[in-house]
Enzyme design. Structure first.
Site, PDB file in Angstrom:
ATOM      1  CE1 TYR A   1     -11.751  14.141 -12.578  1.00 59.51           C
ATOM      2  CE2 TYR A   1     -11.622  15.862 -10.929  1.00 59.51           C
ATOM      3  CZ  TYR A   1     -12.329  15.198 -11.903  1.00 59.51           C
ATOM      4  OH  TYR A   1     -13.599  15.596 -12.227  1.00 59.51           O
TER       5      TYR A   1
ATOM      6  CB  CYS B   1      -2.211  12.481 -12.227  1.00 62.42           C
ATOM      7  SG  CYS B   1      -3.545  13.294 -11.325  1.00 62.42           S
ATOM      8  CG  HIS B   2      -6.824   8.319 -10.606  1.00 63.85           C
ATOM      9  ND1 HIS B   2      -8.040   7.765 -10.917  1.00 63.85           N
ATOM     10  CD2 HIS B   2      -6.389   7.661  -9.510  1.00 63.85           C
ATOM     11  CE1 HIS B   2      -8.343   6.820 -10.041  1.00 63.85           C
ATOM     12  NE2 HIS B   2      -7.356   6.743  -9.175  1.00 63.85           N
ATOM     13  CG  PHE B   3      -5.040   5.067 -13.335  1.00 63.52           C
ATOM     14  CD1 PHE B   3      -4.112   4.905 -12.321  1.00 63.52           C
ATOM     15  CD2 PHE B   3      -6.369   4.778 -13.079  1.00 63.52           C
ATOM     16  CE1 PHE B   3      -4.494   4.421 -11.079  1.00 63.52           C
ATOM     17  CE2 PHE B   3      -6.749   4.305 -11.833  1.00 63.52           C
ATOM     18  CZ  PHE B   3      -5.822   4.133 -10.831  1.00 63.52           C
TER      19      PHE B   3
ATOM     20  CB  ILE C   1     -10.875   6.618 -13.822  1.00 62.55           C
ATOM     21  CG1 ILE C   1     -10.908   5.625 -14.980  1.00 62.55           C
ATOM     22  CG2 ILE C   1     -12.048   6.381 -12.882  1.00 62.55           C
ATOM     23  CD1 ILE C   1     -10.594   4.203 -14.563  1.00 62.55           C
TER      24      ILE C   1
END
EC number: 4.2.1.59
Length: 171
Positions: A67, A70-72, A77
């Site tokens: 994750y 892609c976040h962010f 995070i």
């Protein structure tokens, strides 16, 4: 009185994800990458904040977890909903561990507070789930309060986590 297993390693947790731990058609954790638990360090049907049972578990954060890119982009995070989902995963696991039949589903939660973030330099997440009640009827319903610690600091809190077990198969 039967003594239940009070801790579970990663391989045992994966067996729950494959539907082997509690038997076919019963409580099942997701498999990676959606699995948000690496170890259950303690589980009991007594004790906890409400003396109705508890579960404690851990998740090892890795800088290359799926994750973060892609976040962010540029500000990695872990999505807060993944920590909340980990709490629901453990609530459902507890019901299966009690021997209750049926497939698990997250139903609702009360208040959720996010007071911190999980970043790539975070090492360890610790979950605490304290049960308020388990209702047994057509649907088995577990209600609990939970928290998530990042490297020892409480960063998420959720009240009235509700998970149900149903003998009906998901549509």
């Amino acid at each position: 009185m039967t003594t239940r297993q009070s801790s579970f390693n990663y391989e045992e947790i994966l067996s729950c994800g494959r539907g082997e731990l509690f038997g076919p058609g019963n409580a099942q954790l997701p498999l990676p990458p959606m699995l948000m638990v690496h170890r259950i360090t303690d589980i009991s049907e007594t004790g906890g904040a409400f003396d109705k049972g508890y579960i404690r578990a851990e998740y090892d954060v890795r800088p290359d977890d799926w994750y973060f890119p892609c976040h962010f982009a540029g500000n990695p995070i872990m999505p807060g909903c993944l920590g909340l989902d980990g709490m629901w995963q453990l609530t459902g696991f507890f019901l299966g561990w009690l021997g209750e039949p049926g497939r698990g589903m997250a139903l609702s939660t009360g208040e959720v507070k996010f007071k911190g973030m999980v970043r790539p330099d975070t090492k360890l997440l610790e979950y605490g789930i304290d049960f308020k009640r388990v209702m047994r009827g057509r649907l088995v319903l577990g209600t609990a309060d939970g928290y998530l610690k990042a490297d020892g600091e409480v960063i998420y809190q959720a009240s009235d986590l509700r998970v149900g077990l149903s003998k009906d198969k998901a549509a």
